[in-house]
Design a protein around this motif. Structure first.
Motif, PDB file in Angstrom:
ATOM      1  N   SER A  57       0.982  -1.065   0.033  1.00  0.00           N
ATOM      2  CA  SER A  57       0.021  -0.011   0.170  1.00  0.00           C
ATOM      3  C   SER A  57       0.949   1.119  -0.003  1.00  0.00           C
ATOM      4  O   SER A  57       1.958   1.336   0.347  1.00  0.00           O
ATOM      5  CB  SER A  57      -0.893   0.156   1.177  1.00  0.00           C
ATOM      6  N   PHE A  58       0.377   2.320  -0.379  1.00  0.00           N
ATOM      7  CA  PHE A  58       0.938   3.991  -0.140  1.00  0.00           C
ATOM      8  C   PHE A  58       1.614   3.927   1.205  1.00  0.00           C
ATOM      9  O   PHE A  58       2.806   4.246   1.316  1.00  0.00           O
ATOM     10  CB  PHE A  58      -0.161   4.688  -0.431  1.00  0.00           C
ATOM     11  N   SER A  59       0.822   3.530   2.036  1.00  0.00           N
ATOM     12  CA  SER A  59       1.347   3.592   3.728  1.00  0.00           C
ATOM     13  C   SER A  59       2.674   2.897   3.733  1.00  0.00           C
ATOM     14  O   SER A  59       3.614   3.152   4.433  1.00  0.00           O
ATOM     15  CB  SER A  59       0.195   3.392   4.623  1.00  0.00           C
ATOM     16  N   GLN A  60       2.604   1.631   3.525  1.00  0.00           N
ATOM     17  CA  GLN A  60       3.629   0.560   3.616  1.00  0.00           C
ATOM     18  C   GLN A  60       4.970   0.978   2.776  1.00  0.00           C
ATOM     19  O   GLN A  60       5.912   1.000   3.179  1.00  0.00           O
ATOM     20  CB  GLN A  60       3.119  -0.888   3.154  1.00  0.00           C
ATOM     21  N   ARG A  61       4.559   1.466   1.631  1.00  0.00           N
ATOM     22  CA  ARG A  61       5.851   2.198   0.729  1.00  0.00           C
ATOM     23  C   ARG A  61       6.440   3.471   1.475  1.00  0.00           C
ATOM     24  O   ARG A  61       7.490   3.486   1.281  1.00  0.00           O
ATOM     25  CB  ARG A  61       5.247   2.559  -0.553  1.00  0.00           C
ATOM     26  N   ASN A  62       5.520   4.057   2.110  1.00  0.00           N
ATOM     27  CA  ASN A  62       6.336   5.251   2.849  1.00  0.00           C
ATOM     28  C   ASN A  62       7.189   4.959   4.069  1.00  0.00           C
ATOM     29  O   ASN A  62       7.889   5.244   4.490  1.00  0.00           O
ATOM     30  CB  ASN A  62       5.174   6.286   3.351  1.00  0.00           C
ATOM     31  N   THR A  63       6.356   3.638   4.665  1.00  0.00           N
ATOM     32  CA  THR A  63       7.425   3.218   5.686  1.00  0.00           C
ATOM     33  C   THR A  63       8.647   2.616   5.446  1.00  0.00           C
ATOM     34  O   THR A  63       9.342   2.863   5.969  1.00  0.00           O
ATOM     35  CB  THR A  63       6.454   2.065   6.365  1.00  0.00           C
ATOM     36  N   VAL A  64       8.611   1.886   4.069  1.00  0.00           N
ATOM     37  CA  VAL A  64       9.898   1.475   3.712  1.00  0.00           C
ATOM     38  C   VAL A  64      10.744   2.658   3.334  1.00  0.00           C
ATOM     39  O   VAL A  64      12.000   2.528   3.583  1.00  0.00           O
ATOM     40  CB  VAL A  64       9.662   0.591   2.395  1.00  0.00           C
ATOM     41  N   ILE A  65      10.087   3.865   2.773  1.00  0.00           N
ATOM     42  CA  ILE A  65      11.174   4.814   2.548  1.00  0.00           C
ATOM     43  C   ILE A  65      11.709   5.583   3.727  1.00  0.00           C
ATOM     44  O   ILE A  65      12.992   5.874   3.761  1.00  0.00           O
ATOM     45  CB  ILE A  65      10.387   5.874   1.323  1.00  0.00           C
ATOM     46  N   ARG A  66      11.012   5.729   4.789  1.00  0.00           N
ATOM     47  CA  ARG A  66      11.249   6.279   5.952  1.00  0.00           C
ATOM     48  C   ARG A  66      12.555   5.494   6.597  1.00  0.00           C
ATOM     49  O   ARG A  66      13.088   5.994   7.337  1.00  0.00           O
ATOM     50  CB  ARG A  66      10.358   6.533   6.989  1.00  0.00           C
ATOM     51  N   GLU A  67      12.274   4.277   6.348  1.00  0.00           N
ATOM     52  CA  GLU A  67      13.184   3.335   6.980  1.00  0.00           C
ATOM     53  C   GLU A  67      14.686   3.351   6.309  1.00  0.00           C
ATOM     54  O   GLU A  67      15.703   3.570   7.076  1.00  0.00           O
ATOM     55  CB  GLU A  67      12.810   1.986   7.184  1.00  0.00           C
ATOM     56  N   ILE A  68      14.420   3.530   4.885  1.00  0.00           N
ATOM     57  CA  ILE A  68      15.985   3.548   4.315  1.00  0.00           C
ATOM     58  C   ILE A  68      16.585   4.945   4.712  1.00  0.00           C
ATOM     59  O   ILE A  68      17.638   4.898   4.593  1.00  0.00           O
ATOM     60  CB  ILE A  68      15.506   3.282   2.911  1.00  0.00           C
ATOM     61  N   ASP A  69      15.880   5.980   4.851  1.00  0.00           N
ATOM     62  CA  ASP A  69      16.235   7.289   5.235  1.00  0.00           C
ATOM     63  C   ASP A  69      16.972   7.166   6.557  1.00  0.00           C
ATOM     64  O   ASP A  69      18.152   7.718   6.588  1.00  0.00           O
ATOM     65  CB  ASP A  69      15.220   8.502   5.144  1.00  0.00           C
ATOM     66  N   ALA A  70      16.346   6.381   7.461  1.00  0.00           N
ATOM     67  CA  ALA A  70      17.094   6.171   8.655  1.00  0.00           C
ATOM     68  C   ALA A  70      18.438   5.251   8.710  1.00  0.00           C
ATOM     69  O   ALA A  70      19.396   5.638   9.210  1.00  0.00           O
ATOM     70  CB  ALA A  70      16.024   5.175   9.739  1.00  0.00           C
ATOM     71  N   VAL A  71      18.496   4.414   7.641  1.00  0.00           N
ATOM     72  CA  VAL A  71      19.464   3.768   7.101  1.00  0.00           C
ATOM     73  C   VAL A  71      20.617   4.685   6.665  1.00  0.00           C
ATOM     74  O   VAL A  71      22.011   4.549   7.245  1.00  0.00           O
ATOM     75  CB  VAL A  71      19.348   2.442   6.222  1.00  0.00           C
ATOM     76  N   VAL A  72      20.251   5.382   5.705  1.00  0.00           N
ATOM     77  CA  VAL A  72      21.311   6.418   5.232  1.00  0.00           C
ATOM     78  C   VAL A  72      21.765   7.432   6.379  1.00  0.00           C
ATOM     79  O   VAL A  72      22.870   7.473   6.429  1.00  0.00           O
ATOM     80  CB  VAL A  72      20.568   7.266   4.165  1.00  0.00           C
ATOM     81  N   TYR A  73      20.975   7.832   7.027  1.00  0.00           N
ATOM     82  CA  TYR A  73      21.430   8.529   8.361  1.00  0.00           C
ATOM     83  C   TYR A  73      22.353   7.909   9.137  1.00  0.00           C
ATOM     84  O   TYR A  73      23.509   8.277   9.755  1.00  0.00           O
ATOM     85  CB  TYR A  73      20.258   9.033   9.080  1.00  0.00           C
ATOM     86  N   ASP A  74      22.113   6.504   9.405  1.00  0.00           N
ATOM     87  CA  ASP A  74      23.270   5.613  10.321  1.00  0.00           C
ATOM     88  C   ASP A  74      24.354   5.563   9.359  1.00  0.00           C
ATOM     89  O   ASP A  74      25.572   5.683  10.132  1.00  0.00           O
ATOM     90  CB  ASP A  74      22.643   4.308  10.497  1.00  0.00           C
ATOM     91  N   LEU A  75      24.358   5.401   8.365  1.00  0.00           N
ATOM     92  CA  LEU A  75      25.773   5.007   7.479  1.00  0.00           C
ATOM     93  C   LEU A  75      26.277   6.583   7.522  1.00  0.00           C
ATOM     94  O   LEU A  75      27.584   6.592   7.718  1.00  0.00           O
ATOM     95  CB  LEU A  75      25.281   4.917   6.016  1.00  0.00           C
TER      96      LEU A  75
END
Length: 116
Positions: A57-75
């Motif tokens: 769903s749109f919401s699930q895709r947004n969750t995935v994108i927010r999570e990848i943003d957190a990964v980039v921040y950690d990197l």
């Protein structure tokens, strides 16, 4: 989703154990910085995940994108100043491998998300 899992902690530890690869700048640096390559690779992986899972769903895709943003921040946090240096061939290979491992974590979490 991913960043709170043991597998992710292990990958960050794996990156930390291989920081020597990023502190020893080799010959033939590429055009892109280390962080740019991580961002490009991870973006490609997320596009692939969303393409492989059109039922998200749109919401699930947004969750995935927010999570990848957190990964980039950690990197960025782990790499520090090294994130802005131009990547060498060895670093490019590591980044590609690491991004694939991150994708594997997301694949599992997306699969679990869709089952719920």
């Amino acid at each position: 989703m991913v960043t709170d899992k043991d597998g992710y902690a292990h990958l960050i530890q794996y990156l930390s154990e291989n920081l020597g690869l990023f502190t020893n700048v080799g010959a033939n640096p590429g055009e892109n910085t280390v962080l740019e390559l991580f961002e490009e690779q991870l973006a490609a992986q997320i596009i692939m995940i969303c393409g492989q899972n059109p039922e998200l769903s749109f919401s699930q895709r947004n969750t995935v994108i927010r999570e990848i943003d957190a990964v980039v921040y950690d990197l960025e946090e782990v790499l520090g100043k090294m994130a802005n240096q131009h990547a060498t061939t060895e670093q490019i290979h590591f980044i590609s491998e690491f991004s694939g491992l991150i994708k594997n974590l997301f694949d599992q979490e997306v699969s679990d998300m869709l089952k719920a």
